[in-house]
Design an enzyme around this catalytic site. Structure first.
Site, PDB file in Angstrom:
ATOM      1  N   GLY A  17       0.745  -1.178   0.067  1.00 39.14           N
ATOM      2  CA  GLY A  17       0.005  -0.158  -0.056  1.00 39.14           C
ATOM      3  C   GLY A  17       0.783   1.270  -0.074  1.00 39.14           C
ATOM      4  N   GLY A  19      -0.162   4.554   0.403  1.00 43.94           N
ATOM      5  CA  GLY A  19      -1.022   5.610   0.928  1.00 43.94           C
ATOM      6  C   GLY A  19      -0.249   6.341   1.938  1.00 43.94           C
ATOM      7  N   GLY A  21       0.103   5.859   5.388  1.00 41.17           N
ATOM      8  CA  GLY A  21       0.749   4.944   6.109  1.00 41.17           C
ATOM      9  C   GLY A  21       2.129   4.316   5.489  1.00 41.17           C
ATOM     10  N   GLU A 176     -19.218  17.187   2.119  1.00 42.42           N
ATOM     11  CA  GLU A 176     -18.370  17.962   0.956  1.00 42.42           C
ATOM     12  C   GLU A 176     -19.007  17.804  -0.438  1.00 42.42           C
ATOM     13  OE1 GLU A 176     -14.106  17.575   3.343  1.00 42.42           O
ATOM     14  OE2 GLU A 176     -14.753  15.979   1.590  1.00 42.42           O
ATOM     15  N   ALA A 321      -6.089  10.584   7.344  1.00 44.43           N
ATOM     16  CA  ALA A 321      -4.632  10.759   6.855  1.00 44.43           C
ATOM     17  C   ALA A 321      -3.608  10.991   7.919  1.00 44.43           C
ATOM     18  CB  ALA A 321      -4.521  11.797   5.662  1.00 44.43           C
TER      19      ALA A 321
END
Length: 434
Positions: A17, A19, A21, A176, A321
């Site tokens: 991954g 992302g 992390g 949003e 995040a």
């Protein structure tokens, strides 16, 4: 694995991954002799908090995404592979990839989360969620094509169905999306259509719970609701969606005609979590040890949205995040300490940096402990924080320029429709004066 640091062997760290992390782990290990292999099914890192901006034509994809190889190009101990992790053999310490096996000394699983439709996976076809760039492109196409179909439609009822938008879920993504779609309808498009007035669009935000933004204090949730209603969004709280099809939705058993339904209600952990043989919570997240390792496997770590971690106050660590980055830094620091033969690190402790949600132009809510902000001040805080988190100077500069242009003109430059809309055209009649 702990003996690797004292020998000449280089420990092999596999990260699944790319992302927040996974990138945090890789970067934190830049000053070690570890061999790092970062594997992701896509070739880019995605700034998900701004994904809704791509979905609503405010930003183009390169503004919020960057190639993983470009981000890590100066880190010589990292190899990036574009592949799909299918399974993990914990006993043999091997990751089963689509194109072969990858052995590891330490494994970090950071494969994130996906959509959850609460047992109604058939709804996904009619109500796409928002997790990837592909999702954003599909939603953008649906939203923009809806106005085009309305312009073609002769029947007033069918025209209004194309101008009805339903967003399911009152979390940050739902809020949003609802606020931005309302702004597009009321400020961006009205002078561009001749037959179907976009200002007649109805944007309905549906939340099954008693309030919006449950991660915020109740007074901020109420302010967010009022700001949305000021933009023209209809908010329905305590309302359940019982069915979704190409005609619209059923809300507590009552039909509502809407040809565009967007899903922002449920999140499920990556399916790879089930392959790890560890206990899971109801959302499919892995119940990890206090040091984020897998039970009985101290060299395997689960971080980010895939990890179920409880804070000292009993609340779960949120899937945001900053939490993923903190977990990544923690695991990398723990590995370096192990390789040096030092004592085990303290359990992971999440530091709450606050919560932000934007509602629309100059409208947002923000909470930092006891400090609560709403309206224009919260919007400025939200804007600065999101630009600061973006990867790379070019991304920050492009986003600032795009937002400045949108602020002064209400225009959205990424309103190009590509591909074919999946919805049938059989109910759209050509106008007689076409």
């Amino acid at each position: 694995m702990e003996g690797n640091a004292s020998s000449n062997a280089r420990p092999h760290v596999v990260i699944l991954g790319g992302g927040f992390g996974g990138l945090a782990v890789a970067r934190e290990l830049a000053d070690t002799n570890a061999r790092i292999t970062l594997i992701d099914r896509r070739n880019h890192h995605l700034f998900q908090p701004l994904l809704y901006q791509v979905a609503t034509a405010g930003l183009s994809a390169p503004s919020i995404a960057a190639p993983l190889r470009q981000i890590l190009r100066k880190q010589a101990n990292v190899t990036v592979l574009m592949d799909d992790a299918r399974d993990v053999d914990l006993d043999c310490q091997v990751v089963k990839l689509a194109r072969g096996d990858m052995p590891y000394d330490a494994l970090i699983v950071a494969t994130g989360a996906t959509h959850a439709y609460f047992g109604h996976d058939e709804w996904e076809r009619h109500a796409p969620g928002l997790k990837t760039l592909e999702d954003a492109f599909a939603i953008r196409r649906r939203v923009l094509v809806a106005f085009e179909r309305a312009e073609l439609e002769e029947d007033p009822a069918l025209r209004q169905a194309w101008l009805n938008f339903v967003i399911v879920g009152g979390g940050a993504t739902g809020v949003e999306l609802a606020g931005t779609v309302a702004e597009i309808a009321r400020h961006t498009l009205p002078r561009e259509f001749r037959r179907a007035d976009p200002r007649h669009a109805n944007v309905l935000l549906v939340e099954a719970g008693p309030r919006l933004l449950p991660a915020f204090d109740e007074d901020l949730s109420d302010k967010a609701r009022r700001q949305l209603e000021k933009l023209g969004v209809q908010v329905r709280l305590g309302t359940s969606v019982t069915a979704i099809d190409e005609e619209g939705v059923m809300l507590d058993g009552a039909p509502y005609a809407a040809r565009t339904v967007l899903w922002a209600a449920g999140v499920a952990a990556s399916p790879l979590g089930r392959k790890l043989g560890a206990p899971l919570d109801r959302a499919g997240r892995v119940l990890v040890e206090p040091d984020l390792s897998l039970p009985n496997h101290p060299n395997v770590f689960v971080i980010g949205d895939l990890a179920a971690v409880t804070q000292a106050n009993g609340k779960p660590v949120p899937g945001v995040a900053p939490a993923a980055k903190q977990m990544g830094h923690y695991v990398a620091t723990l590995l370096k300490a192990r390789w040096r033969g030092e004592k085990a690190a303290k359990p992971f402790a999440y530091r709450d940096d606050g919560a932000l949600a934007t509602i629309g132009r100059m409208a947002a809510v923000a909470q930092f402990g006891r400090l609560k902000l709403s309206g224009i001040l919260a919007w400025w805080v939200w804007l600065i924080a999101h630009i600061a988190f973006l990867i790379g100077f070019r991304n920050r500069l492009v986003v600032m320029l795009d937002w400045a242009w949108a602020y002064w003109t209400y225009q959205r430059h990424a309103r190009i429709v590509t591909g074919i809309d999946e919805r049938a055209d059989t109910q759209t009649s050509l106008p007689k004066d076409a």
